[in-house]
Structures are given as structure tokens and as C-alpha cells.
Design an enzyme around this catalytic site. Structure first.
Site, mmCIF file in Angstrom:
data_model
loop_
_atom_site.group_PDB
_atom_site.id
_atom_site.type_symbol
_atom_site.label_atom_id
_atom_site.label_comp_id
_atom_site.label_asym_id
_atom_site.label_seq_id
_atom_site.Cartn_x
_atom_site.Cartn_y
_atom_site.Cartn_z
ATOM 1 N N SER A 239 -1.279 -5.767 -4.066
ATOM 2 C CA SER A 239 -0.427 -6.946 -4.270
ATOM 3 C C SER A 239 0.712 -7.059 -3.270
ATOM 4 O O SER A 239 1.307 -8.126 -3.123
ATOM 5 C CB SER A 239 0.146 -6.935 -5.692
ATOM 6 O OG SER A 239 1.087 -5.886 -5.852
ATOM 7 N N LYS B 240 7.397 -5.097 -6.477
ATOM 8 C CA LYS B 240 7.318 -6.451 -5.931
ATOM 9 C C LYS B 240 8.564 -6.706 -5.082
ATOM 10 O O LYS B 240 9.490 -5.901 -5.037
ATOM 11 C CB LYS B 240 7.268 -7.504 -7.040
ATOM 12 C CG LYS B 240 6.175 -7.302 -8.086
ATOM 13 C CD LYS B 240 4.782 -7.583 -7.558
ATOM 14 C CE LYS B 240 3.729 -7.376 -8.652
ATOM 15 N NZ LYS B 240 2.357 -7.527 -8.110
#
Length: 278
Positions: A42, A119
Site C-alpha cells: 500500500s 500510511k
């Protein structure tokens, strides 16, 4: 002639040494740095599957999430940070708290599952965030995007979970070249980094999000392959992340392996050792 050490005493000393070592390691991990393996794609290409880094816990201070979790479900061990330090939970504050900056790569606890995620921080408290045709708009203004060629990788199983990449150039056979469009994204504070595109999908056009006080909005750099704040917690995303759920900032990759195990030395990525996370 000196007396020989009794076997019983030697065993006790060994146990004490192990206990002390574990205590020291636990204190170090709780207060300073926490190891973190990158399990998914990701955050490509900033972080690749198999990158190993230490998370700087001193950057944002301490909360219940700073306590380490030990999750080994295969052998029945699941000790969560909340089980150990849950008495600190509930007020969304931190001890010796520091404010994260837009663009930081952050490890945090998922607000529902409690699992660790990594993230990039996009939205600060009070910001409005919306994605339109793949472009982030912060407080109504689009972020700067520049075309920067492509990101290429081999179509093969990656990491211990044997995950295969998604490609912009369609389904590929084993060993094919997987291609994604690459752009350089620049946030309002000047932080720049590469982002990848696989295709047009629902997450490229979102509603308008207003980040609540004491919360943050996160996105993965591999935009079409990231469960992040664009999705609500109840549908597989992370939604808005409370301040107290931040664990620390990812500053530097210490080691990297493209294979199933770090012991497979022929899969080591020497060019990523000690690489700064930007």
C-alpha cells in the site's frame, strides 16, 4: 581450588539474564523505537514489501498505543497494547506529545481492529480533504502533481504472504513486467514523494471529508491499492485516526528483503539498507 558453580545456580542465573534482557528490550521498544515489517504494497514505492524499519516513538510522545503488542495467533498468543496499557486510553491525549506534520509516514493503531497500519499523513485536524479524478484537494486547493514516468516490478509472489502486485498494464503471467504510472505529489508544506496509479476506480473520486479535532486523515502512496482514510472503518478502511492511536514516525529503512524470509540472502535489497523514508 575454587568451588564449581552448582548446576541449579547456573540455571537461575541464565533465567535472570533472559528476564533482564526481555525487560530491557521491552522498555526500549516501548519508549524509543519499535521494529516494523512492511507486509503489503500500500505504500509503494516509498516502502516495499519486505522493508524493515524502526518506528521513532519519541516523535509524537506516548499514549496507550505506545505499549507493544505481541500477536502470534498461530500459537495462541495475542497480547494487545490495550490489554497492557488500556488504562491510558480514552482521553485522546499523549504524554510529552508532539504534533505530527503533514507528509509524515506514520505507524498507527487501527481504531477498530487494533492492528498496526502505516500510511502517509495527508489531512490535519480541521482540514477538508477530497479526491477528485485522482487529485487530492486540501481545503479546496488541489495538490501539485507532476508526471514522472512509470514504476516497474516483476509479476511474482512477494513477501511471506506471497502477495502479487496489481498492474496498470493488465493481467500478466509469472515473471512479466508489472507497470504503474508514477507521479510526484507535493503537499502544501512542500513535502514531495512518488504516488502510483493502477487505474480509475471509486477511491479516485470521494466525498468531502472534514477532519475532526484531535484526528488525522491518512492515505497510502500506492493509491489504488490502499485501505486508508478514504474508507470508513466499518467497511475495511481506517477512517479518521485519533491522536492517541499514533505509534510513531517511520524515519529510516534498516533492512530489506524481497523474499519469503530475511534468511534468503540472495533476495536482500542492499540499495535500500539505511535508506531515509521521505
Amino acid at each position: 581450588m575454587a568451588d564449581k558453580e552448582k548446576p541449579g545456580n547456573a540455571f537461575v542465573e541464565t533465567v535472570k539474564t533472559i528476564v533482564y534482557a526481555l525487560l530491557i528490550a521491552g522498555i526500549f521498544r516501548t519508549l524509543f523505537f519499535q521494529p516494523f515489517w512492511i507486509p503489503s504494497g500500500s505504500m509503494k514505492e516509498t516502502l516495499l514489501i519486505g522493508d524493515f524499519l524502526f518506528v521513532n516513538k519519541m516523535a509524537y510522545g506516548y499514549s496507550y498505543a505506545s505499549c507493544p503488542s505481541l500477536m502470534l495467533p498461530n500459537i495462541g498468543i495475542e497480547v494487545d497494547a490495550e490489554d497492557v496499557c488500556g488504562f491510558f486510553d480514552g482521553d485522546n491525549t499523549r504524554l510529552i506529545g508532539g504534533e505530527p506534520e503533514r507528509g509524515d509516514v506514520v505507524v498507527f493503531r487501527h481504531p477498530v481492529s487494533g492492528r498496526d497500519y502505516i500510511k502517509r499523513l495527508i489531512g490535519l485536524p480541521g482540514d477538508t480533504v477530497q479526491v477528485k479524478q485522482g487529485v487530492i484537494h486540501i481545503n479546496g486547493d488541489p495538490v501539485k502533481l507532476e508526471q514522472d514516468g512509470t514504476f516497474e516490478e516483476e509479476m511474482t509472489a512477494q513477501g511471506p504472504q506471497r502477495l502479487r502486485p496489481r498492474c496498470e498494464n493488465g493481467p500478466l503471467g509469472e515473471g512479466g513486467t508489472c507497470i504503474k504510472s508514477r507521479k510526484i505529489e507535493t503537499l502544501p508544506n512542500g513535502v514531495s514523494y512518488p504516488v502510483l496509479n493502477i487505474g480509475n476506480q471509486q477511491s479516485d473520486n470521494t466525498g468531502l471529508y472534514t477532519v475532526p479535532a484531535g484526528h488525522y486523515f491518512f492515505m497510502g502512496d500506492n493509491r489504488d491499492n490502499s485501505a486508508d482514510s478514504r474508507l470508513a472503518q466499518q467497511v475495511g478502511g481506517v477512517g479518521f485516526v485519533p491522536y492517541e492511536n499514533l505509534i510513531g514516525r517511520a524515519d529510516r529503512i534498516m533492512f530489506s528483503s524481497a523474499g519469503r524470509s530475511m534468511l534468503f540472502f540472495w533476495t536482500w535489497r542492499g540499495d535500500r539498507f539505511f535508506k531515509a523514508v521521505e
